[in-house]
Design a protein around this motif. Structure first.
Motif, PDB file in Angstrom:
ATOM      1  N   LEU A 143       0.819  -1.211   0.000  1.00 15.64           N
ATOM      2  CA  LEU A 143       0.000   0.000   0.000  1.00 15.64           C
ATOM      3  C   LEU A 143       0.853   1.262   0.000  1.00 15.64           C
ATOM      4  O   LEU A 143       0.541   2.232  -0.708  1.00 15.64           O
ATOM      5  CB  LEU A 143      -0.940  -0.013   1.213  1.00 15.64           C
ATOM      6  N   ASN A 200      -7.410   3.108   2.675  1.00 14.81           N
ATOM      7  CA  ASN A 200      -7.765   2.282   1.520  1.00 14.81           C
ATOM      8  C   ASN A 200      -9.270   2.192   1.278  1.00 14.81           C
ATOM      9  O   ASN A 200      -9.710   2.018   0.134  1.00 14.81           O
ATOM     10  CB  ASN A 200      -7.189   0.878   1.678  1.00 14.81           C
ATOM     11  N   LEU A 205     -10.231   0.404  -2.176  1.00 12.47           N
ATOM     12  CA  LEU A 205      -9.166  -0.559  -2.403  1.00 12.47           C
ATOM     13  C   LEU A 205      -9.214  -1.604  -1.286  1.00 12.47           C
ATOM     14  O   LEU A 205      -8.701  -1.388  -0.191  1.00 12.47           O
ATOM     15  CB  LEU A 205      -7.808   0.157  -2.430  1.00 12.47           C
TER      16      LEU A 205
END
Length: 308
Positions: A143, A200, A205
């Motif tokens: 990430l 996220n 995501l």
């Protein structure tokens, strides 16, 4: 001869009564044992358990909260758990070690990039050169790499495996061996203070999923369908509930303590879906490029479609 008839009639009546008794009995519940880390992503499952929704569906669900991901994985590998919530990088490592796992539903684990209170930058495009605490070669590393690429910056990654240690480094001045930013799982991120630079979930995501041992999936597909449909019912209920109505479940299952449960705001949960193929394959491609796996595992080969 008469005695044989009597015995035959007795056995026939006994068998009939046994069949009737079995037919009228309560069906045995199917057991599903799953493991989570202390994460708010476990809330819908804990809620369904505590509200008795799984029991009503004929399921005996056991949820275990682990403080160590390796212990969680070992419990699945050893057959003490049927499944677990894990991220795609951990899944890739398990697949590489010939652990036969099947992907089911994506989960909404939130990871946040949090800035040190002494760090003045608030725009990610201006964070070039920042020291960022992460977990090397893990999903957090993936990430952080993605954040840097999308904002055309580069970071000095500082590997700190321990979440509490990474969180503690955020209160140390960056000029004195502290971090400018760190990526943390929630609720640790919320409790860390500092500016929340990125997460996220807002980026849509999802990099985590419930996975189950293939042997269990092959033998208990119908039970898993009930499990996910019931969890969806729980999520629909959660959408109508106030946090105060279920926060005691969060404390009971050691996701948060009585001292910290009021310091966070639980995210909105969405109905369950199959994992996103592109997001999964992107993680596998990153692992392959970094020599963490020897082949790019494909989601289509690993998925149990519980919606069918």
């Amino acid at each position: 001869m008469e005695m044989k008839k009597i015995i035959f009639m007795f056995l026939s009546i006994s068998m009939f009564l046994l069949i009737v008794a079995c037919g009228n009995g309560t069906p045995e519940k199917e057991t599903i044992k799953i493991g989570f880390m202390p994460s708010l992503g476990a809330v819908p499952y804990v809620y369904a358990l505590e509200e008795g929704l799984y029991e009503e569906a004929g399921l005996d669900v056991e949820i275990r909260i682990f403080m160590n991901a390796n212990e969680r994985d070992a419990a699945v590998i050893g057959g003490h758990l049927d499944g677990m919530n894990t991220d795609y990088v951990m899944l890739g490592h398990n697949l590489e070690n010939d652990v036969d796992l099947i992907v089911t539903a994506k989960t909404e684990e939130k990871f946040m990039l949090v800035a040190n209170q002494a760090y003045t930058e608030t725009d990610l495009s201006e964070t070039d050169g920042a020291k960022v605490g992460t977990f090397e070669n893990g999903i957090l590393d993936y990430l952080v790499t993605k954040i840097a690429e999308e904002n055309s910056v580069s970071y000095t990654k500082v590997g700190i495996p321990s979440v509490p240690a990474r969180k503690a480094a955020l209160v140390t001045d960056p000029s004195n061996d502290g971090l400018h930013m760190a990526i943390l799982p929630d609720p640790f991120a919320t409790l860390a203070g500092g500016t929340k630079m990125w997460n996220n979930i807002d980026e849509e995501l999802n990099v985590t999923s419930l996975v189950f041992r293939k042997e269990f999936v092959d033998e208990h597909g119908d039970a898993l369908r009930k499990f996910f449909n019931t969890t969806d019912d729980a999520i629909n209920e959660l959408k109508t509930k106030e946090y105060n109505e279920y926060k005691s479940y969060i404390v009971k299952h050691n996701i948060l303590t009585a001292d910290t449960v009021d310091l966070v705001t639980v995210q909105e949960f969405h109905n369950l879906e199959l994992p996103d193929q592109t997001q999964f394959n992107n993680v596998m491609a990153w692992m392959y490029e970094n020599d963490l796996i020897t082949e790019e595992y494909r989601l289509n080969d690993l998925t149990f479609n519980w919606k069918e």
